[in-house]
Design a protein around this motif. Structure first.
Motif, PDB file in Angstrom:
ATOM      1  N   GLU A 152      32.306  44.830  40.105  1.00 49.09           N
ATOM      2  CA  GLU A 152      31.491  45.333  41.212  1.00 49.09           C
ATOM      3  C   GLU A 152      30.967  44.186  42.075  1.00 49.09           C
TER       4      GLU A 152
ATOM      5  N   MET B 238      33.715  42.822  44.269  1.00 54.25           N
ATOM      6  CA  MET B 238      33.977  43.737  45.386  1.00 54.25           C
ATOM      7  C   MET B 238      32.973  43.529  46.515  1.00 54.25           C
TER       8      MET B 238
ATOM      9  N   THR C  80      37.126  36.996  45.033  1.00 56.35           N
ATOM     10  CA  THR C  80      37.086  38.368  45.566  1.00 56.35           C
ATOM     11  C   THR C  80      37.875  39.286  44.635  1.00 56.35           C
ATOM     12  N   TRP C  81      37.645  40.572  44.764  1.00 56.96           N
ATOM     13  CA  TRP C  81      38.400  41.544  43.986  1.00 56.96           C
ATOM     14  C   TRP C  81      39.869  41.555  44.408  1.00 56.96           C
ATOM     15  N   GLU C  82      40.143  41.240  45.675  1.00 59.80           N
ATOM     16  CA  GLU C  82      41.530  41.177  46.137  1.00 59.80           C
ATOM     17  C   GLU C  82      42.311  40.118  45.364  1.00 59.80           C
TER      18      GLU C  82
ATOM     19  N   ASP D 291      40.566  50.606  40.466  1.00 60.20           N
ATOM     20  CA  ASP D 291      40.917  50.931  41.851  1.00 60.20           C
ATOM     21  C   ASP D 291      41.017  52.444  42.078  1.00 60.20           C
TER      22      ASP D 291
END
Length: 486
Positions: free
Chosen positions: A350, A353, A369-371, A393
Motif C-alpha cells: 500500500e 502504491m 514504486t509498485w510498478e 492487483d
C-alpha cells in the motif's frame, strides 16, 4: 520395541562414556533411541535439553525417571538474577522509538544490482537490535561488527563501513539490557547470554542435546565447558537456521559418531527421493524407509478434491498466495508462518502504491514504486512474487488483510499452509511442496541449488509420511538430478 542394530550401537557408545555424536536422519527414531540410552545409564543423573517447551514436555512423558527434560532457556532463566529477568515484562521499545532516541537518520547504500537500497531510521534501529540479538547467540564476550546483519546485496565495502559505524550503538544497547534500571524490555536471548558468561556448571552426569544442528555458538560454549558426558544428536542436513546464528554442532564437535539412517516415518519412494537430495550434498549414505509403508510421489497436480494435509512453502509471500487461493475456494486454512510479516507485506504494498519508500519487509524494500514490483514479478527472478502481485492487483490490499483474519485454528482446518522453517519437526500424511524452491543455473549451465536451499528442500520432503506432491517443482527438480548425475 526391538532396537535396530544402529540403535544398539548408539546405546553402547553412550554406555561407554565420553562425548558422542548421533547423526539422526528425518524420522529415524531418535527419541526412542535416546530413551534407551538414558535407561542404559542406570541411576546416573541425566538431562535432556530441547530448544522449545513443547518438545521438552513431550520428552518428559517418555524418558525414564533418571532424566530431567528441560529447555535451554529454562536452565538459563533459573540461573539469572531476578532483577534482569524481571525486564522481560517491561514495555518493548519499537524500532522507530529507538531510532529517535539514538538519533538515527535515513541511509542510502549502493548495491550490487545497480539500485540503491534506502534504509529508514527504523530499519537502521532494527539492524542494531538484530546485531545485539546475534551477539547474544554467539560465543564472543563482547559485540563485534560482524554481528550486525547487512543485506547481502549491499556492496561489501559499504557494508563493512556501516557495521563499524553501528557497532557503538549495539554496545550501548547491550549495556542498557544489563542495567536493571533501564526501562526497555529484554528478549529471552539476553539472559541466556548472561548465563553463558557466568560459566555455569550443569548438575548432571550426562546430557542429551537434541537438534544439535541448530545449536548456536553460545550453547556450544556452554556444553564444551561441562565435565559430564554430552551426547549431541541431530541431522546436519536439517540445519536451516544459519540466519539465526546456528553453527551446526555436528560439524564442530570432535567425538565418536553413530548414525540413525532408517526412517520410521515414510516408505521407500519418499526415502529414495530424499536420498537423491542427500547425494547432491555429497552424502553417500542414503536414508532408508519402511517397506511396509506405502508411500508415493505425485508428479502431476492432484485434483482439488484430493486435498493435502500441508502445503509447504519456502517464502511467506507464497504462504499468502496459497492462503488466498484456499479461502477463495471456501477452505478452512491454518497458517504456520510469520503473520506479522504477512501483514507487513500488505502495508508495504500500500505504501509503494502511494509512492513511499519502505524498509520492511525485505521482499519489497528495494523498490521505489509498485510498478517496479509488478515489473520484477514479470521477470524470471521475481516469478515467485507474481501470484501475490496478481492477487493484490485484482483484489486489492484490503482483501489481503481480510484473508489474514480468516485463518482457521489448526485443529479446525482442512489443511495447513506453512513455511518450511515452521514445519520443521512436524509430519503429515500428505504433503504438497509449493513451487517457490530456489533453483539456479551454474557457470556450466547445469541446474543446481545453494547448499542451504538443498537442506530446506530435504526438510520439506521428509515431512511427508505417505504422499509427497512435487508437481510444482518437478521439471527443475529432475533436471537438477540429471545434471548432477544422481
Amino acid at each position: 520395541m526391538t532396537p535396530t542394530t544402529e540403535q544398539e550401537q548408539v546405546v553402547e557408545a553412550v554406555r561407554a562414556g565420553g562425548a558422542v555424536k548421533v547423526k539422526a536422519y528425518a524420522g529415524a527414531g531418535k527419541t526412542s533411541t535416546l530413551r534407551m540410552a538414558a535407561d542404559a545409564r542406570g541411576h546416573a543423573r541425566g538431562l535432556y535439553l530441547a530448544f522449545n517447551k513443547e518438545i521438552a514436555n513431550e520428552a518428559a512423558r517418555k524418558f525414564p525417571q533418571n532424566t530431567r527434560c528441560r529447555t535451554v532457556h529454562s536452565l538459563a532463566y533459573s540461573g539469572t538474577r531476578p532483577e534482569i529477568t524481571r525486564k522481560l515484562r517491561n514495555p518493548v521499545e519499537p524500532p522507530h522509538q529507538l531510532a529517535m532516541r539514538y538519533g538515527f537518520g535515513k541511509l542510502r547504500l549502493p548495491t550490487t544490482i545497480g539500485k540503491d537500497l534506502e534504509l529508514s531510521p527504523s530499519k537502521v534501529a532494527r539492524m542494531v537490535m538484530d546485531g545485539a540479538a546475534r551477539f547474544c547467540r554467539s560465543a564472543q564476550p563482547e559485540p563485534l561488527a560482524w554481528h550486525i546483519p547487512v543485506d547481502a546485496i549491499v556492496r561489501e565495502q559499504e557494508a563493512e563501513h556501516l557495521r563499524e559505524s553501528l557497532l557503538p550503538a549495539v554496545k550501548r544497547l547491550w549495556s542498557e539490557y544489563l542495567d536493571p534500571a533501564a526501562p526497555s524490555a529484554i528478549a529471552h536471548d539476553v539472559y541466556v547470554k548472561l548465563w553463558e558468561r557466568s560459566r555455569p556448571r550443569i548438575g548432571a552426569d550426562f546430557i542429551l542435546f537434541d537438534e544439535a544442528q541448530d545449536a548456536d555458538g553460545l550453547m556450544l560454549s556452554v556444553l564444551r565447558a561441562q565435565q559430564c558426558q554430552v551426547i549431541y544428536v541431530g541431522d546436519p542436513y536439517q540445519q536451516i537456521y544459519e540466519w539465526r546464528g546456528a553453527v551446526n554442532a555436528m560439524d564442530h564437535i570432535r567425538a565418536p559418531e553413530c548414525a540413525l539412517t532408517e526412517s520410521f516415518r515414510f516408505g521407500p519412494a519418499i526415502a529414495q527421493l530424499a536420498s537423491r537430495v542427500l547425494a547432491l550434498m555429497d552424502e553417500g549414505t542414503p536414508v532408508r524407509g519402511q517397506d511396509h509403508v506405502a508411500s508415493r510421489i505425485l508428479h502431476d497436480s492432484a485434483p482439488v478434491q484430493d486435498r493435502f494435509d500441508a502445503i509447504l512453502c519456502r517464502k511467506n509471500a507464497t504462504v499468502l498466495t496459497h492462503l488466498a487461493t484456499g479461502i477463495g475456494r471456501g477452505d478452512r486454512v491454518a497458517v504456520r508462518a510469520n503473520v506479522d510479516e504477512l501483514r507487513a507485506f500488505a502495508d508495504g504494498a500500500e505504501q509503494l502504491m502511494r509512492g513511499q519508500r519502505i524498509g520492511y519487509p525485505a521482499t519489497l524494500a528495494l523498490f521505489e514504486t509498485w510498478e517496479e514490483v509488478q515489473e520484477y514479478a514479470d521477470s524470471f527472478a521475481g516469478r515467485d512474487l507474481k501470484p501475490l502481485v496478481k492477487l493484490i492487483d485484482s483484489e486489492g490490499v484490503d482483501y489481503l488483510r481480510l484473508i489474514l483474519t480468516r485463518v482457521a485454528p489448526e485443529d479446525e482446518a482442512d489443511y495447513i499452509v506453512s513455511t518450511v522453517h515452521r514445519a520443521k519437526g512436524l509430519e503429515w500424511e500428505r504433503v504438497q511442496l509449493a513451487g517457490d524452491f530456489k533453483f539456479k543455473s551454474g557457470d556450466d549451465g547445469k541446474l543446481t541449488m545453494a547448499a542451504e536451499e538443498m537442506r530446506l528442500l530435504y526438510v520439506a520432503m521428509t515431512r511427508a509420511k505417505h504422499t509427497l506432491d512435487v508437481s510444482e517443482i518437478r521439471r527443475d527438480l529432475y533436471n537438477m538430478f540429471r545434471d548432477a548425475g544422481v
